[in-house]
Write an enzyme that holds these catalytic residues in place. Structure first.
Site, PDB file in Angstrom:
ATOM      1  N   ASP A  31      39.349  41.156 -29.927  1.00  0.00           N
ATOM      2  CA  ASP A  31      39.164  41.302 -28.486  1.00  0.00           C
ATOM      3  C   ASP A  31      38.805  42.744 -28.107  1.00  0.00           C
ATOM      4  O   ASP A  31      39.207  43.687 -28.786  1.00  0.00           O
ATOM      5  CB  ASP A  31      40.459  40.864 -27.767  1.00  0.00           C
ATOM      6  CG  ASP A  31      40.214  40.508 -26.312  1.00  0.00           C
ATOM      7  OD1 ASP A  31      39.044  40.372 -25.909  1.00  0.00           O
ATOM      8  OD2 ASP A  31      41.213  40.369 -25.572  1.00  0.00           O
ATOM      9  N   GLY A  32      38.060  42.879 -27.015  1.00  0.00           N
ATOM     10  CA  GLY A  32      37.758  44.209 -26.465  1.00  0.00           C
ATOM     11  C   GLY A  32      36.335  44.675 -26.653  1.00  0.00           C
ATOM     12  O   GLY A  32      36.019  45.830 -26.344  1.00  0.00           O
ATOM     13  N   ARG A  35      34.882  45.671 -23.154  1.00  0.00           N
ATOM     14  CA  ARG A  35      35.432  46.933 -22.649  1.00  0.00           C
ATOM     15  C   ARG A  35      34.897  48.126 -23.439  1.00  0.00           C
ATOM     16  O   ARG A  35      34.612  49.178 -22.884  1.00  0.00           O
ATOM     17  CB  ARG A  35      36.975  46.895 -22.697  1.00  0.00           C
ATOM     18  CG  ARG A  35      37.576  46.204 -21.498  1.00  0.00           C
ATOM     19  CD  ARG A  35      39.009  45.836 -21.746  1.00  0.00           C
ATOM     20  NE  ARG A  35      39.112  44.584 -22.505  1.00  0.00           N
ATOM     21  CZ  ARG A  35      40.251  44.066 -22.916  1.00  0.00           C
ATOM     22  NH1 ARG A  35      41.386  44.682 -22.657  1.00  0.00           N
ATOM     23  NH2 ARG A  35      40.265  42.921 -23.564  1.00  0.00           N
ATOM     24  N   TRP A  36      34.758  47.945 -24.734  1.00  0.00           N
ATOM     25  CA  TRP A  36      34.238  49.011 -25.595  1.00  0.00           C
ATOM     26  C   TRP A  36      32.844  49.440 -25.117  1.00  0.00           C
ATOM     27  O   TRP A  36      32.538  50.630 -25.018  1.00  0.00           O
ATOM     28  CB  TRP A  36      34.184  48.508 -27.042  1.00  0.00           C
ATOM     29  CG  TRP A  36      33.841  49.556 -28.062  1.00  0.00           C
ATOM     30  CD1 TRP A  36      34.706  50.333 -28.765  1.00  0.00           C
ATOM     31  CD2 TRP A  36      32.520  49.917 -28.505  1.00  0.00           C
ATOM     32  NE1 TRP A  36      34.016  51.162 -29.616  1.00  0.00           N
ATOM     33  CE2 TRP A  36      32.675  50.927 -29.475  1.00  0.00           C
ATOM     34  CE3 TRP A  36      31.234  49.485 -28.179  1.00  0.00           C
ATOM     35  CZ2 TRP A  36      31.595  51.511 -30.128  1.00  0.00           C
ATOM     36  CZ3 TRP A  36      30.150  50.072 -28.822  1.00  0.00           C
ATOM     37  CH2 TRP A  36      30.334  51.077 -29.786  1.00  0.00           C
ATOM     38  N   ARG A  44      27.511  44.509 -22.248  1.00  0.00           N
ATOM     39  CA  ARG A  44      28.531  43.851 -23.082  1.00  0.00           C
ATOM     40  C   ARG A  44      27.980  43.440 -24.456  1.00  0.00           C
ATOM     41  O   ARG A  44      28.689  43.494 -25.459  1.00  0.00           O
ATOM     42  CB  ARG A  44      29.097  42.633 -22.356  1.00  0.00           C
ATOM     43  CG  ARG A  44      29.896  42.967 -21.101  1.00  0.00           C
ATOM     44  CD  ARG A  44      30.406  41.692 -20.433  1.00  0.00           C
ATOM     45  NE  ARG A  44      31.197  40.887 -21.348  1.00  0.00           N
ATOM     46  CZ  ARG A  44      32.491  41.078 -21.588  1.00  0.00           C
ATOM     47  NH1 ARG A  44      33.147  42.015 -20.951  1.00  0.00           N
ATOM     48  NH2 ARG A  44      33.135  40.305 -22.456  1.00  0.00           N
ATOM     49  N   ASN A  79      35.175  30.278 -23.707  1.00  0.00           N
ATOM     50  CA  ASN A  79      34.181  31.353 -23.611  1.00  0.00           C
ATOM     51  C   ASN A  79      32.806  30.886 -23.108  1.00  0.00           C
ATOM     52  O   ASN A  79      31.952  31.713 -22.772  1.00  0.00           O
ATOM     53  CB  ASN A  79      34.032  32.088 -24.948  1.00  0.00           C
ATOM     54  CG  ASN A  79      35.193  33.009 -25.286  1.00  0.00           C
ATOM     55  OD1 ASN A  79      35.548  33.194 -26.450  1.00  0.00           O
ATOM     56  ND2 ASN A  79      35.817  33.611 -24.272  1.00  0.00           N
ATOM     57  N   ARG A  82      31.226  32.280 -19.826  1.00  0.00           N
ATOM     58  CA  ARG A  82      30.526  33.574 -19.734  1.00  0.00           C
ATOM     59  C   ARG A  82      29.029  33.375 -19.497  1.00  0.00           C
ATOM     60  O   ARG A  82      28.503  32.296 -19.753  1.00  0.00           O
ATOM     61  CB  ARG A  82      30.769  34.356 -21.029  1.00  0.00           C
ATOM     62  CG  ARG A  82      32.250  34.653 -21.207  1.00  0.00           C
ATOM     63  CD  ARG A  82      32.484  35.593 -22.350  1.00  0.00           C
ATOM     64  NE  ARG A  82      33.900  35.842 -22.521  1.00  0.00           N
ATOM     65  CZ  ARG A  82      34.397  36.850 -23.205  1.00  0.00           C
ATOM     66  NH1 ARG A  82      33.585  37.698 -23.804  1.00  0.00           N
ATOM     67  NH2 ARG A  82      35.702  37.006 -23.320  1.00  0.00           N
ATOM     68  N   ARG A 192      46.143  40.962 -32.644  1.00  0.00           N
ATOM     69  CA  ARG A 192      45.230  40.943 -31.490  1.00  0.00           C
ATOM     70  C   ARG A 192      44.940  42.368 -31.058  1.00  0.00           C
ATOM     71  O   ARG A 192      45.867  43.163 -30.858  1.00  0.00           O
ATOM     72  CB  ARG A 192      45.804  40.151 -30.312  1.00  0.00           C
ATOM     73  CG  ARG A 192      44.787  40.078 -29.157  1.00  0.00           C
ATOM     74  CD  ARG A 192      45.131  39.085 -28.082  1.00  0.00           C
ATOM     75  NE  ARG A 192      44.020  38.984 -27.129  1.00  0.00           N
ATOM     76  CZ  ARG A 192      43.718  37.925 -26.404  1.00  0.00           C
ATOM     77  NH1 ARG A 192      44.451  36.846 -26.509  1.00  0.00           N
ATOM     78  NH2 ARG A 192      42.691  37.935 -25.569  1.00  0.00           N
ATOM     79  N   GLU A 211      54.071  36.141 -37.443  1.00  0.00           N
ATOM     80  CA  GLU A 211      54.436  37.438 -36.866  1.00  0.00           C
ATOM     81  C   GLU A 211      53.236  37.915 -36.042  1.00  0.00           C
ATOM     82  O   GLU A 211      52.085  37.749 -36.454  1.00  0.00           O
ATOM     83  CB  GLU A 211      54.733  38.449 -37.981  1.00  0.00           C
ATOM     84  CG  GLU A 211      55.929  38.082 -38.846  1.00  0.00           C
ATOM     85  CD  GLU A 211      57.246  38.125 -38.078  1.00  0.00           C
ATOM     86  OE1 GLU A 211      57.361  38.911 -37.121  1.00  0.00           O
ATOM     87  OE2 GLU A 211      58.159  37.343 -38.432  1.00  0.00           O
TER      88      GLU A 211
HETATM   89  C1  IPE Z   1      40.004  35.323 -26.851  1.00  0.00           C
HETATM   90  O1  IPE Z   1      39.538  36.399 -26.131  1.00  0.00           O
HETATM   91  C2  IPE Z   1      38.856  34.649 -27.532  1.00  0.00           C
HETATM   92  C3  IPE Z   1      38.241  35.403 -28.626  1.00  0.00           C
HETATM   93  C4  IPE Z   1      38.665  36.532 -29.108  1.00  0.00           C
HETATM   94  C5  IPE Z   1      37.084  34.785 -29.212  1.00  0.00           C
HETATM   95  P1  IPE Z   1      39.188  36.298 -24.576  1.00  0.00           P
HETATM   96  O2  IPE Z   1      38.720  37.633 -24.174  1.00  0.00           O
HETATM   97  O3  IPE Z   1      38.284  35.150 -24.334  1.00  0.00           O
HETATM   98  O4  IPE Z   1      40.619  35.951 -23.961  1.00  0.00           O
HETATM   99  P2  IPE Z   1      41.197  36.118 -22.509  1.00  0.00           P
HETATM  100  O5  IPE Z   1      40.216  35.505 -21.570  1.00  0.00           O
HETATM  101  O6  IPE Z   1      41.349  37.585 -22.253  1.00  0.00           O
HETATM  102  O7  IPE Z   1      42.511  35.423 -22.544  1.00  0.00           O
HETATM  103  C1  IPE Z   2      35.278  39.862 -27.886  1.00  0.00           C
HETATM  104  O1  IPE Z   2      35.810  40.625 -26.873  1.00  0.00           O
HETATM  105  C2  IPE Z   2      35.868  38.506 -27.977  1.00  0.00           C
HETATM  106  C3  IPE Z   2      34.962  37.405 -27.632  1.00  0.00           C
HETATM  107  C4  IPE Z   2      35.284  36.516 -26.725  1.00  0.00           C
HETATM  108  C5  IPE Z   2      33.694  37.265 -28.334  1.00  0.00           C
HETATM  109  P1  IPE Z   2      35.531  40.347 -25.336  1.00  0.00           P
HETATM  110  O2  IPE Z   2      34.098  39.988 -25.143  1.00  0.00           O
HETATM  111  O3  IPE Z   2      36.503  39.374 -24.822  1.00  0.00           O
HETATM  112  O4  IPE Z   2      35.804  41.793 -24.749  1.00  0.00           O
HETATM  113  P2  IPE Z   2      36.599  42.151 -23.441  1.00  0.00           P
HETATM  114  O5  IPE Z   2      37.939  41.496 -23.538  1.00  0.00           O
HETATM  115  O6  IPE Z   2      35.789  41.624 -22.297  1.00  0.00           O
HETATM  116  O7  IPE Z   2      36.684  43.646 -23.456  1.00  0.00           O
HETATM  117 MG    MG Z   3      38.405  39.579 -24.083  1.00  0.00          MG
END
Ligand code: IPE
Ligand code: IPE
Ligand code: MG
Length: 245
Positions: A31-32, A35-36, A44, A79, A82, A192, A211
């Site tokens: 995740d992230g 934001r990165w 994005r 997802n 999006r 995570r 864990e």
């Molecule tokens: C969870 O991340 C799904 C993946 C990492 C593929 P999201 O960014 O979709 O999760 P939420 O919306 O913050 O819960």
């Molecule tokens: C990648 O991070 C996870 C996927 C859902 C592919 P995000 O795209 O959710 O990044 P953030 O949470 O918006 O920063």
């Molecule tokens: Mg995310």
């Protein structure tokens, strides 16, 4: 020493060389990426491109330290909400990874498996997935890529499969065996990134005794050292499974 209770091995400087047999499966909620990219004033998409590099880096590191099963959450059933361009980008990056894996199949010891509902994926991606799964099926370590994956959908589908089979009463084992991860060890450690502390519909059944490790590091920045830190933290814990230590 008995293979079933090998301890982790550390190098001269205390670095992790090999995990022990009590750490078979690590799962990552990557995740992230968004934001990165945003922090750098970029789209994005760019975050996903860099995230794909981090993914390859971490796959390699996990292999090096002897992780037998690795699962990554690449795209959830939620997802699809999006923008289409972002979804297309993620799918394209996965295709590129499969191309690379197929081109160098003899160099990798990776058995790739996609978990999730493949039906809504493009025909092109479906073909590549089928080919990659076939070409790598005899390899050693397992890499589960969770794509269009959702735990609720997985469990619901498992129950429907059992009903269809005419089962009158289900056991926990029946359900486990009807999940995408049938026959695999449950994740010992779920990592995570990006500061969020939730499962977001990931491996809910399989995570019963996992864990959890949360880090603020954004996925594209994730390094071997960050994974090592999570593993060292894992080794400080006592897993009781409801019993006594
Ligand atoms: C969870 O991340 C799904 C993946 C990492 C593929 P999201 O960014 O979709 O999760 P939420 O919306 O913050 O819960
Ligand atoms: C990648 O991070 C996870 C996927 C859902 C592919 P995000 O795209 O959710 O990044 P953030 O949470 O918006 O920063
Ligand atoms: Mg995310």
């Amino acid at each position: 020493m008995n293979e079933s209770n090998e301890s982790p091995v550390y190098g001269e400087n205390g670095e992790l060389v090999k995990v022990g047999s009590d750490l078979k499966h690590i799962a990552f909620i990557m995740d992230g990426n968004g934001r990165w990219a945003k922090m750098r004033g970029k789209r994005r998409d760019y975050g996903h491109t860099e995230g794909a590099k981090a993914f390859e880096r971490i796959v390699e590191y996990c292999g090096k330290i002897g992780i037998r099963v690795m699962t990554v959450y690449a795209f959830s059933t939620e997802n699809w909400k999006r923008p289409k361009e972002e979804v297309d980008k993620i799918m394209l990056l996965l295709e590129k990874y499969l191309d690379k894996l197929l081109a160098k199949v003899s160099q990798y010891d990776i058995k790739v498996k996609f978990i999730g509902d493949k039906i809504p994926l493009s025909e092109k991606l479906k073909k590549k997935i089928a080919l990659a799964e076939k070409e790598t099926k005899n390899k050693g370590r397992l890499l589960n890529i969770a794509l269009n994956y959702g735990s609720r959908a997985e469990i619901t589908e498992a129950v429907n499969k059992l009903i269809k089979r005419g089962i009158g009463r289900v056991t926990e084992k029946d359900i486990s065996d009807a999940l995408y991860t049938a026959g695999e060890p449950d994740p010992d450690l779920i990592i995570r990134t990006a500061g969020e502390q939730r499962l977001s519909n990931f491996l809910m059944w399989q995570a019963a005794y996992s864990e959890f490790y949360f880090t603020d590091v954004l996925w594209p920045d994730m390094t071997d050292k960050d994974v090592e830190k999570a593993i060292n933290n894992y080794y400080k814990r006592t897993r009781r499974y409801g019993g006594l230590a």
